[in-house]
Design a protein around this motif. Structure first.
Motif, PDB file in Angstrom:
ATOM      1  N   PRO A 189       0.802  -1.230   0.000  1.00 31.32           N
ATOM      2  CA  PRO A 189       0.000   0.000   0.000  1.00 31.32           C
ATOM      3  C   PRO A 189       0.830   1.272   0.000  1.00 31.32           C
ATOM      4  O   PRO A 189       0.340   2.345  -0.374  1.00 31.32           O
TER       5      PRO A 189
ATOM      6  N   ALA B 161       0.969   3.841   5.773  1.00 32.02           N
ATOM      7  CA  ALA B 161       0.112   3.749   4.582  1.00 32.02           C
ATOM      8  C   ALA B 161      -1.235   3.092   4.884  1.00 32.02           C
ATOM      9  O   ALA B 161      -1.837   2.470   4.007  1.00 32.02           O
TER      10      ALA B 161
ATOM     11  N   GLN C 215      -4.088   4.265   2.578  1.00 32.00           N
ATOM     12  CA  GLN C 215      -3.950   3.675   1.245  1.00 32.00           C
ATOM     13  C   GLN C 215      -4.394   2.207   1.258  1.00 32.00           C
ATOM     14  O   GLN C 215      -5.053   1.736   0.321  1.00 32.00           O
TER      15      GLN C 215
ATOM     16  N   TYR D 217      -7.397   0.474  -1.005  1.00 37.24           N
ATOM     17  CA  TYR D 217      -7.267  -0.683  -1.890  1.00 37.24           C
ATOM     18  C   TYR D 217      -8.232  -1.802  -1.506  1.00 37.24           C
ATOM     19  O   TYR D 217      -8.748  -2.520  -2.374  1.00 37.24           O
TER      20      TYR D 217
END
Length: 490
Positions: free
Chosen positions: A108, A123, A126, A130
């Motif tokens: 990520p 992250a 992120q 995802y």
């Protein structure tokens, strides 16, 4: 059609079904892969934040369940998009989302921090993005794979072929359990928390890429072509699927169904068909299956099993899921949809009631495992695969993708609510003191009984009927009372 032509057509349709069912396998893979990574994600992303216990647990819950947000979105948008752009193209999009999500969930920090650096654990946003993206792919595939299969399948074996999709889902779940286990064997706890969990998510890239490329070899749904006025393409595809003679007959039926004076808007066939589809979806979750599958190890721990024994018993539950889904595949076109759904719901009612009493009376022996296995067996031969068969069949051609999209979105919302509410009931101090973990199972048993009554009273039998014949049940020219009466007699 000669026997040789018939065999060739059946073989071709089966191959197309297997390709489309890969979407179901990825559905199972993506939703289950998280099970082997929870403790590692906690250690990698959340522990370094130094949060208080409640905040840390809440964030972990958000991280683990974030894909469900995407599932609701994917289920909701798949209908509109597939109606405009086609079933095949949107399945290709879902395959791409699976691949991007697998890669992004594994790394990520890509594009934000150096891969594998000490900053990688920052992250988390992120990673959640995802996972939501993967959930969108799951939501789209959960609706489009059975829809596509139903629209290419002959009426006499449609139930069996659509049931392949559920078989693919449970196969994906079992496979990823073993993949996670094999990856975990490659290193110790520290390795799993830093690298192992990445390989678990990355493992989905291979089947996602296979699904993506194989989809370019399949034709678009002939019914989508017909709905959009592509008569030549519809005829050509039907000829490949069923032979020239059968193709012309089926094409005529499809065009006749599309000539009805309806707008193609969601409520153009009345409210009843949509209500039946939504309630089918909701009952599939309200009977408690995902609470049982998601929390199986915890359930077995409540009955006194150790961690290793609980994991072994969970694998046994998964094996029963696969075995009895196979039973459904070979019986759904023989016995019909309604008998399987009613028998399955009544069986689950008895199993859940017995499981609740086993906990209530603290009879923590083999009876708990037997009740769990009986519940999973009844679900797997009925509401698991057959619900998807019905959802892919009952909606008229003009609104099938839109209506099925609404029903699937309702299913994912209900999935979330059931998964969220189970620990609230199971771990509540008052309910535990009064019922010793038995309360939630009695709720699911009651919902199973309601599900049986609902199917008996309102759901039509679709065995052996063409999709166009099914449409007549919901014709706007017929009064609501007569529609219900027809369905009750079906």
């Amino acid at each position: 059609m000669t026997n040789q032509q018939d065999n060739q057509s059946s073989g071709y349709i089966t191959l197309l079904t297997l390709v489309a069912a890969l979407g179901g396998m990825l559905f199972g893979w993506d939703t289950a892969v998280i099970s082997g990574t929870v403790s590692s994600l906690d250690a990698f992303f959340i522990a370094p934040l130094g949060l208080a216990e409640y905040e840390a647990n809440s964030l972990l819950g958000t991280l683990v369940s974030s894909a469900l947000i995407g599932c609701v979105i994917g289920g909701a948008i798949a209908g509109v998009l597939s109606q405009k752009y086609g079933r095949k193209k949107m399945l290709i999009v879902s395959a791409a989302l699976f691949f991007i999500s697998a890669l992004g969930s594994a790394i990520p920090e890509m594009g934000f921090y150096a891969i594998g650096s000490s900053e990688a654990n920052q992250a988390l946003p992120q990673f959640i993005f995802y996972r939501i993206l993967g959930g969108v792919g799951v939501g789209m595939a959960s609706m489009l794979s059975p829809l596509y299969i139903a629209e290419i399948a002959p009426a006499k074996i449609r139930g069996r072929l659509v049931s392949f999709n559920q078989m693919a889902i449970v196969t994906g779940i079992i496979v990823v359990y073993f993949v996670n286990y094999l990856i975990a064997l490659q290193g110790g706890e520290s390795w799993i928390q830093t690298l192992g969990w990445r390989y678990m998510f990355a493992s989905e890239m291979l089947p996602a890429a296979l699904f993506f490329f194989l989809l370019f070899t399949v034709p678009e749904s002939p019914r989508w072509h017909a709905i959009n006025g592509h008569d030549k393409e519809a005829r050509n595809t039907l000829a490949k699927l069923h032979g020239p003679k059968e193709a012309e007959l089926e094409f005529s039926e499809i065009k006749e169904s599309l000539s009805h004076h309806t707008s193609g808007k969601l409520f153009s066939f009345g409210l009843m068909v949509l209500v039946v589809g939504i309630l089918l979806s909701m009952f599939q979750q309200l009977i408690g299956i995902n609470a049982v599958l998601y929390y199986a190890p915890e359930i077995f721990k409540n009955m006194g099993s150790g961690t290793n024994a609980a994991m072994l018993q969970t694998i046994i539950v998964g094996a029963f899921n696969v075995i009895f889904t196979l039973v459904a595949i070979f019986t759904v076109d023989k016995f019909g949809r309604k008998p399987l759904m009613i028998i399955g719901a009544l069986g689950m009612c008895v199993a859940m009631t017995a499981l609740g009493f086993s906990f209530y009376t603290e009879s923590m022996g083999i009876s708990v495992l037997i009740a769990m296995l009986a519940y999973v067996a009844f679900f797997s031969l009925s509401w698991g695969p057959v619900c998807w068969v019905l959802l892919s069949e009952i909606f008229p051609n003009k609104i099938r993708s839109l209506a099925m999209s609404v029903a699937v979105a309702a299913q994912w919302i209900t999935n979330y609510l059931v998964s969220w509410s189970f620990p609230l009931m199971n771990n509540n101090t008052y309910l535990t003191e009064q019922f010793n973990h038995g309360f939630a199972y009695w709720i699911y048993g009651g919902m199973s009984l309601l599900a049986a009554l609902f199917v008996w009273k309102f759901v039509p039998e679709t065995k052996g009927k063409s999709l166009e014949e099914m449409e007549k049940l919901w014709d706007n020219d017929t009064s609501s009372e007569n529609v219900v009466a027809k369905k009750s007699l079906a």
